[in-house]
Enzyme design. Structure first.
Site: not given
Ligand SMILES: [Zn+2]
Length: 311
Positions: A126, A163, A165
């Site tokens: 991220h 993942d 996300h």
């Molecule tokens: Zn994640």
């Protein structure tokens, strides 16, 4: 064919505080899981990674941001975004996490370990150029891809991210380089809100696979592999980098996917066999999310087993 387990004790020094989902217990659970698998433990090459240098981090991050993380750590820590903190040890932890994955790339190309798993934290997918985000400080996997391009003259690097996300940071840090293809499968709609299928990046080198929660696991596996095949049609990678997040497992508090260990095994085997046909098997996997420590650890073991020779 050697498979490495890469870690660094400094990764434990990133102190996120009581109750944070991303904590050092995640790594300790992996060490514990190894105790029950001495035969796997013996088969792997154990490597303590290095710390990434600020000049290396600058391949993907703004030098001012890098200096800021160092300074915040030096002064005892602080909050970087609503989900992300730095502690006194975070600089050493985050540079070790990035450095482990850089070592993994070196070892993959020089043959010391064609494949590896880096058990690192803080995670990275991220983090963006000038900011931490979502528990992530430095973009470990994006950095590894650019480093492979620069240092090992890799023409094409494939990054895949399972993942739960969206790897928004990875996408932002690689989408301007057409020599890097990025595949991310993620829950939708979900944190961080990016990763629509139409978002292909400026060169059409991004394959986002947004998926609803709660589907049968097989649907996630086939959607993911379908995107991998689309991303590599007439395009043969010199290296495969895996953002191995295990919050896509059933029961994770931060996601609603339904993967089980057999799916992790399948995904890893599928990526290994593709890497064998593309690039002599070169594959570098690095830990991202996964917030049930025992399940995360079990999945790491499954991945490491599947990275090994299939004898
Ligand atoms: Zn994640």
């Amino acid at each position: 064919m050697t498979v490495a387990f890469i870690s660094h004790s400094d990764c434990g020094r990133h102190d996120t505080g009581w109750g944070a989902p991303e904590h050092v217990g995640r790594l300790r659970a992996i060490t514990r899981a190894f105790r029950e698998r001495p035969e796997l433990f013996m088969r792997l090459l154990h490597h303590e990674g290095r710390h990434a240098e600020p000049e290396e981090l600058a391949l993907v991050h703004d030098p001012g941001y890098i200096a800021r993380i160092q300074e915040i750590s030096r002064s005892g820590g602080g909050r970087l975004d609503p989900d992300t903190v730095a502690s006194e040890g975070s600089w050493l932890a985050a540079t070790a996490a990035a450095g482990c994955v850089l070592d993994a790339v070196d070892m993959s190309f020089d043959g010391r370990a064609v494949r590896s798993f880096s058990a690192v934290r803080p995670p990275g997918h991220h983090a963006i150029r000038d900011s931490a985000m979502g528990f992530c400080l430095f973009g470990n996997v994006a950095l590894a891809a650019h480093y492979a391009r620069r240092t090992h003259r890799a023409d094409r690097v494939l990054i895949v991210d399972w993942d739960v996300h969206h790897g928004n940071g990875t996408q932002a840090l690689v989408e301007n380089d057409p020599g890097i293809h990025f595949v991310s499968m993620h829950q939708w709609p979900w944190y961080p809100g990016t990763g629509a299928a139409e978002d292909r990046g400026p060169h059409g080198t991004v394959w986002n696979v947004p998926m609803p929660a709660g589907l049968p696991a097989e649907q996630y596996v086939s959607a993911f592999l379908g995107a991998v095949d689309a991303a590599t049609k007439d395009w043969t990678p010199d290296l495969v980098v895996v953002s191995a997040g295990y919050d896509s497992l059933a029961g994770d508090p931060l996601g609603g996917f339904t993967l089980e260990m057999e799916d992790v095994d399948r995904l890893t085997h599928e990526m290994v066999s593709r890497a064998e046909s593309w690039c002599r098997g070169r594959l570098v996997a690095a830990l991202e999310g996964g917030y049930v420590p025992e399940r995360l650890a079990e999945a790491c073991i499954v991945t490491m087993k599947a990275l090994g020779p299939s004898d």
